[in-house]
Design an enzyme around this catalytic site. Structure first.
Site, PDB file in Angstrom:
ATOM      1  N   CYS A  27      29.399  -7.432  53.727  1.00 51.21           N
ATOM      2  CA  CYS A  27      30.180  -6.481  53.246  1.00 51.21           C
ATOM      3  C   CYS A  27      30.442  -6.738  51.903  1.00 51.21           C
ATOM      4  CB  CYS A  27      31.024  -5.983  54.312  1.00 51.21           C
ATOM      5  SG  CYS A  27      32.485  -7.101  54.478  1.00 51.21           S
ATOM      6  N   VAL A  28      31.582  -6.067  51.430  1.00 53.65           N
ATOM      7  CA  VAL A  28      32.270  -6.418  49.895  1.00 53.65           C
ATOM      8  C   VAL A  28      32.634  -7.647  49.917  1.00 53.65           C
ATOM      9  CG1 VAL A  28      33.689  -5.418  48.443  1.00 53.65           C
ATOM     10  CG2 VAL A  28      32.654  -3.962  49.938  1.00 53.65           C
TER      11      VAL A  28
END
Length: 467
Positions: A27-28
Site C-alpha cells: 500500500c502507500v
C-alpha cells in the site's frame, strides 16, 4: 533514491524466505504479505534491517512498514529477486479471507469499500476548509473575507460547489466501491447511487421541514419519493443485493441476451427494493445508530471523548477504526458535522509527539532517524510508522500517546468541537473543523502535543532507554 538490494533480500529471508510467501503486495507505506506460516518470521532480525520501520500482523496479513515512496521500490526489487508474481491487494485479501472470523470479515469489507473513496473525501474536506477560511467570520477580520472583499464571493461559491459534490453524491461513490467489492459491475453501482439521489426525489435534508412528502402509488402501496443524500447504510445494503443479483443473472442468462437482461433486471429490482424496503428500513436503523452515539456523548461528553480518544490508537492496530468511517459520514449527514473525526486527528498528533520524544530519549542513531521521520508522518495524518516502528516497541511511548489522545479527546468533546468533513488528519485537520471551534481544537492539539511528549521523555529518561 536508490535502495539497498541486500536489505531487500534480508527482508525476504527474515519473513521465512520466498517459499513462505503465498501472496505479496503493498500500500502507500507497507508491504503486505499472505504468509504460509507467520511463525517462521524472525521479527527481531526483520526490524533490525535499515529499510524496515516496524512490522505487525492484522487481519491475517503480515505487514512490514517501509515508508511512503520507498515501499514501491522495495516491492519491485523483492519481486525481481524472488520471482514471485506481482499480486494485487485483492489477491492478498482473498488469500487471507478464509482465516477470518465474522467480525474481522466485516471490518475488512468496510475498509475495502471506504478506503478507495477516501481521496475524494479528503479533497472535499480540504476544499471545504478553504471555503471556511473565505466565508467564516472572525478568522481574519471581524466579518468574513467575502463580506470584506465581495469580489471573492464568486470564487468562494465555486469552491463550495466543487467541495460539496463528493458529499452530495456520496451514495454514488459508495455504490461504485461497494458493488465492485461485492463482485458486481462498478458502473451499475454508480448508477444505483445516483438513483438514490435523483433530483426528482425529495432531498433527505428537506424531509424534516417538508409540508408534504410526495409518494408513488404501487398497486395500492404508497412509497415515499425520498432521496438518500449523505446516507451510507442504504446504498451499502442495496449494493450488496445488486452485485449478487447481477452475478446470479450472468450465470443463468444466455450470453446473447445478457446486455438486454442482466443490468436492466438487476438495477430495476434493486431500485424497487431500495425505495420500498431497503431505504426506509436502513434509514431508520442509521438514525437509531446516530441517535445512540449522539446520546452517549450528550450524556457525558468528557467520558465519551476519553474513551474514543484513548481507544482510537488500539483500534488502528486491529483495523477496526475503519468501522467508524461510515459513522462519521452518517453523523455529517444527520447533524451537519462529526465529533469523532477531530479526535482521530488528535490521536495522529499524539502518536507523532510520543515518537518525537523518543528521538531525544534514544541513543541509537537509527532509532533517532526513524523517530523523527515517523513523527512528521504522524503529524501529517499517517501514523503507522510512528506506531509500529517506534511507539509500540516502547510501550510507555504508546501508552503516553493514548493518554494524551484521551485527554485531548475529552477536552474537544466537552467543548462540542465538530468537523465538517473527514479524511484530513494530523496538524492540517483544523481545515476540516468549523471555524467557530478552532480555538478549542487548537487547545486540544496543544494537549495532544504536550502530554505524550512530556510523559514519553520523562519516563524514557528515567528508564535510561538504550533503544
Amino acid at each position: 533514491m536508490a535502495i539497498d538490494k541486500k536489505e531487500v533480500s534480508e527482508i525476504v529471508e527474515a519473513i521465512g524466505g520466498k517459499d513462505n510467501i503465498n501472496k505479496a503486495t503493498h500500500c502507500v507505506t507497507r508491504l503486505r504479505f499472505a504468509l504460509a506460516d507467520e511463525d517462521k518470521v524472525d521479527k527481531e532480525k526483520l526490524e533490525s534491517i535499515g529499510l524496515v520501520k516496524g512490522s505487525f500482523s492484522a487481519n491475517n496479513q503480515f505487514q512490514v512498514v517501509i515508508g511512503q515512496g520507498t515501499v514501491d521500490k522495495v516491492y519491485d526489487e523483492m519481486v525481481n529477486q524472488t520471482g514471485i508474481g506481482e499480486a494485487s491487494k485483492d489477491d492478498v485479501k482473498q488469500a487471507t479471507e478464509d482465516k477470518m472470523n465474522p467480525l474481522q470479515w466485516a471490518v475488512k469489507v468496510l475498509a475495502d469499500i471506504f478506503i478507495p473513496i477516501l481521496p475524494a473525501i479528503v479533497t472535499a474536506g480540504l476544499l471545504l476548509g478553504i471555503n471556511n477560511l473565505l466565508t467564516g467570520e472572525g478568522i481574519f477580520f471581524e466579518q468574513a473575507v467575502v463580506e470584506a472583499y465581495p469580489q471573492w464571493s464568486g470564487l468562494a461559491g465555486m469552491i463550495a460547489t466543487i467541495a460539496n459534490t463528493a458529499f452530495t453524491f456520496l451514495p454514488a461513490l459508495v455504490g461504485w466501491s461497494a458493488v465492485n467489492r461485492f463482485g458486481g459491475s462498478p458502473l451499475l453501482g454508480i448508477v444505483l447511487g445516483l438513483i438514490l439521489v435523483h433530483p426528482d426525489l425529495l432531498s433527505a435534508y428537506s424531509v424534516a421541514t417538508a409540508e408534504e412528502i410526495p409518494t408513488w402509488n404501487l398497486f395500492g402501496l404508497d412509497v415515499q419519493q425520498v432521496g438518500y443524500q449523505g446516507q451510507v447504510l442504504p446504498v451499502l445494503v442495496a449494493s450488496y443485493i445488486l452485485a449478487k443479483m447481477e452475478r446470479y443473472l450472468r450465470n443463468k442468462v444466455p450470453d446473447s441476451i445478457q446486455m438486454l437482461v442482466v443490468a436492466p433486471v438487476a438495477l430495476l429490482v434493486t431500485g424497487l427494493l431500495s425505495f420500498i424496503v431497503i431505504g426506509p428500513v436502513t434509514f431508520t436503523i442509521a438514525n437509531w445508530i446516530t441517535s445512540a452515539i449522539v446520546g452517549i456523548f450528550n450524556f457525558s461528553p468528557i467520558l465519551g471523548g476519553l474513551v474514543y480518544g484513548g481507544l482510537y490508537g488500539p483500534l488502528v492496530i486491529t483495523g477496526m477504526h475503519h468501522l467508524f468511517l461510515a459513522v462519521d459520514l452518517q453523523l455529517i449527514s444527520s447533524i451537519d458535522g462529526t465529533f469523532l473525526w477531530p479526535m482521530v486527528a488528535l490521536s495522529n498528533i499524539a502518536q507523532g509527539s510520543a515518537a518525537l520524544a523518543m528521538m531525544f530519549v534514544t541513543k541509537r542513531e537509527q532509532t533517532k532517524g526513524l523517530a523523527f521521520t515517523s513523527a512528521i508522518s504522524a503529524y501529517l495524518g499517517v501514523t503507522e510508522p510512528a506506531m509500529f516502528g517506534v511507539n509500540l516497541n516502547y510501550r510507555f511511548a504508546f501508552l503516553s500517546a493514548i493518554l494524551g489522545s484521551a485527554l485531548a479527546g475529552a477536552w474537544i468533546s466537552f467543548r462540542g468541537v465538530l468537523a465538517a468533513s473527514i479524511g484530513i488528519g494530523g496538524l492540517p485537520a483544523f481545515l476540516s473543523i468549523f471555524a467557530e471551534h478552532w480555538v478549542s481544537f487548537f487547545i486540544g492539539m496543544a494537549i495532544a502535543v504536550a502530554v505524550p511528549f512530556v510523559l514519553t521523555f520523562i519516563i524514557g529518561k528515567s528508564k535510561r532507554q538504550e533503544a
